[in-house]
Design a protein around this motif. Structure first.
Motif, PDB file in Angstrom:
ATOM      1  N   UNK A 345       0.812  -1.213   0.000  1.00 16.46           N
ATOM      2  CA  UNK A 345       0.000   0.000   0.000  1.00 16.46           C
ATOM      3  C   UNK A 345       0.846   1.264   0.000  1.00 16.46           C
ATOM      4  N   UNK A 346       1.939   1.212   0.807  1.00 19.59           N
ATOM      5  CA  UNK A 346       2.826   2.384   0.822  1.00 19.59           C
ATOM      6  C   UNK A 346       3.497   2.582  -0.532  1.00 19.59           C
ATOM      7  N   UNK A 347       3.842   1.464  -1.208  1.00 21.38           N
ATOM      8  CA  UNK A 347       4.468   1.548  -2.524  1.00 21.38           C
ATOM      9  C   UNK A 347       3.512   2.169  -3.544  1.00 21.38           C
ATOM     10  N   UNK A 348       2.227   1.757  -3.515  1.00 21.10           N
ATOM     11  CA  UNK A 348       1.233   2.320  -4.434  1.00 21.10           C
ATOM     12  C   UNK A 348       0.971   3.794  -4.129  1.00 21.10           C
ATOM     13  N   UNK A 351       3.416   6.106  -5.615  1.00 16.73           N
ATOM     14  CA  UNK A 351       3.211   6.293  -7.054  1.00 16.73           C
ATOM     15  C   UNK A 351       1.917   7.027  -7.366  1.00 16.73           C
ATOM     16  N   UNK A 352       1.166   7.431  -6.309  1.00 17.03           N
ATOM     17  CA  UNK A 352      -0.072   8.159  -6.523  1.00 17.03           C
ATOM     18  C   UNK A 352      -1.194   7.292  -7.060  1.00 17.03           C
ATOM     19  N   UNK A 353      -1.229   5.994  -6.702  1.00 20.30           N
ATOM     20  CA  UNK A 353      -2.245   5.066  -7.201  1.00 20.30           C
ATOM     21  C   UNK A 353      -3.113   4.623  -6.047  1.00 20.30           C
ATOM     22  N   UNK A 371       8.584  -3.293  -6.747  1.00 19.48           N
ATOM     23  CA  UNK A 371       9.285  -4.452  -6.167  1.00 19.48           C
ATOM     24  C   UNK A 371       8.417  -5.265  -5.210  1.00 19.48           C
ATOM     25  N   UNK A 372       7.678  -4.585  -4.322  1.00 21.52           N
ATOM     26  CA  UNK A 372       6.865  -5.308  -3.342  1.00 21.52           C
ATOM     27  C   UNK A 372       5.712  -6.046  -4.022  1.00 21.52           C
ATOM     28  N   UNK A 373       5.023  -5.359  -4.951  1.00 19.10           N
ATOM     29  CA  UNK A 373       3.910  -5.996  -5.647  1.00 19.10           C
ATOM     30  C   UNK A 373       4.400  -7.141  -6.539  1.00 19.10           C
TER      31      UNK A 373
END
Length: 440
Positions: A345-348, A351-353, A371-373
């Motif tokens: 969730x933090x990765x998304x 990226x503003x998603x 990377x996480x996804x």
């Protein structure tokens, strides 16, 4: 050919009848005829059974003959001279009862090659490669069995060579025995090899001498640390156990009380000056320290974050559709859970998603996997492939059971058209693995 199947089954039944009556030559003749007409696994197995039974019978007869000749040495010497006389003839050898058994140079060479191999070099005996298929093993065995059979090959040592070939086929034709032989390199039916290895390891642990003679009791283990003193650990190991000196320890008013019995026993030392408590508890302190040190890495590491849940089918909760970047497997996720995930969730979010704003008409892979996804999707691929493998194996086993149930023991009265339909039955999970390139 398919047209010879019924005749092959009839010959197989006749061979079984002769085997039950102990007529091994006739049984072998009809078994080989059945194989030449239409090769089946039952016929090959029956031929191996015939050879094994005949070998056992010959061994028992040879033992009884040897016992009789030891009682009458003159008869033994007469037979030996008779056989040698026959063997000296060109292209002949002495057979049972002194009759001449003919052989060719090619047959003699086959006997020489087989007997030159060690008794456990089964692949070399059959002249096949270690990675060969079962079909090649069966072909090599049939060829050698026909060339070395005592009825056809009168060369000296043909009987022993035939037994070596039969033994090699008996091991390599059984998948379980072949696997054990490939790992150990020894006869899988020889149970003494594992015992010798265990005995050697036990002697090594004992130091070749005065070590433990049996299992330690709790009292012995306690005395080893507290009651034995220097003598219990002397003389190259725990030499004090099993010998004439026995130490016991108990708790008393004056601390630890030690009693020494046997071998010039000393009186009970009830009032002896107790050793330092720190020294007595030193083994327990060391054990506690080692346990604490082994647990230290876990005290300073962050526990792993669990992966988010997913589903193979869409529901009201798992509504976000996606395909993995590796195998392209379709799966569905809960958009609320994925955005709350501390890593993905933090990765998304960086990226503003926001998956919660996606609609069902949006592209199935609206975001490029970070990377996480990507790591999570590799786990999805692995789970999906394991699921397919399990279903494929179950379907294959089911087909095999149906086929064996239809053929029976000797294939008498088998509906071969039904067997062929079972064989051609498609297993969807296996086909899916082939499409993904995970199964040949």
């Amino acid at each position: 050919m398919e047209s010879n199947r019924e005749e092959a089954v009839r010959c197989l039944a006749i061979a079984q009848k002769h085997l039950s009556g102990g007529n091994y030559p006739s049984a072998r003749k009809f078994a080989q005829k059945s194989i030449s007409l239409f090769e089946t696994p039952d016929a090959i197995q029956l031929l191996a059974t015939i050879n094994s039974a005949e070998t056992s019978t010959e061994a028992s007869e040879a033992a009884s003959t040897s016992s009789a000749t030891e009682t009458h040495p003159s008869a033994s010497g007469s037979k030996h001279r008779h056989v040698n006389g026959n063997a000296s003839s060109s292209g002949t050898a002495g057979g049972m009862g002194g009759e001449k058994r003919e052989y060719t140079p090619e047959q003699k060479e086959v006997v020489r090659r087989v007997r030159a191999c060690k008794i456990t070099e089964y692949y070399e005996i059959l002249a096949v490669k270690r990675e060969c298929e079962d079909v090649e093993i069966k072909k090599a065995y049939r060829k050698l069995a026909l060339a070395l059979h005592p009825d056809k090959n009168g060369a000296p040592g043909a009987d022993e060579a035939f037994k070596l070939v039969s033994k090699a086929f008996q091991v390599l034709s059984d998948p379980q025995k072949r696997s054990i032989y490939d790992r150990s390199g020894s006869d899988p039916e020889d149970r003494s090899s594992g015992m010798a290895s265990a005995a050697s390891s036990f002697r090594s642990f004992n130091g070749g001498g005065g070590g433990f003679e049996g299992e330690l009791s709790p009292e012995d283990l306690f005395n080893m640390f507290f009651g034995g003193g220097g003598q219990a650990f002397g003389n190259g190991g725990f030499g004090g156990f099993g010998g004439p000196t026995v130490f016991t320890t108990s708790f008393g008013p004056g601390g630890f009380r030690t009693t020494r019995m046997g071998g010039g026993a000393r009186p009970q030392q009830a009032n002896a000056e107790p050793r330092s408590v720190l020294i007595q508890l030193l083994p327990l302190i060391l054990l506690f320290a080692f346990s604490l040190l082994s647990a230290l890495p876990n005290l300073f590491t962050t526990p792993p974050v669990p992966d988010p849940h997913f589903s193979w089918s869409a529901t009201s909760t798992y509504s976000a559709e996606r395909h993995t970047g590796g195998l392209g497997v379709q799966f569905f996720m809960d958009p609320n859970e994925i955005m709350r995930h501390p890593v993905i969730g933090a990765e998304l979010a960086r990226d503003g998603i926001d998956w919660r704003k996606l609609t069902t008409n949006t592209d199935q892979n609206p975001t490029k996997a970070g990377p996480a996804l990507a790591k999570f999707e590799r786990g999805v691929d692995n789970t999906y492939s394991q699921k397919l493998y399990a279903e494929c194996q179950a379907g294959t086993d089911r087909k095999m059971r149906l086929k064996e149930a239809e053929i029976g023991v000797f294939g008498i009265g088998t509906d071969w058209a039904k067997v062929e339909r079972i064989q051609k039955e498609v297993i969807p999970s296996c086909e899916e693995l082939r499409k993904l390139g995970l199964l040949r």
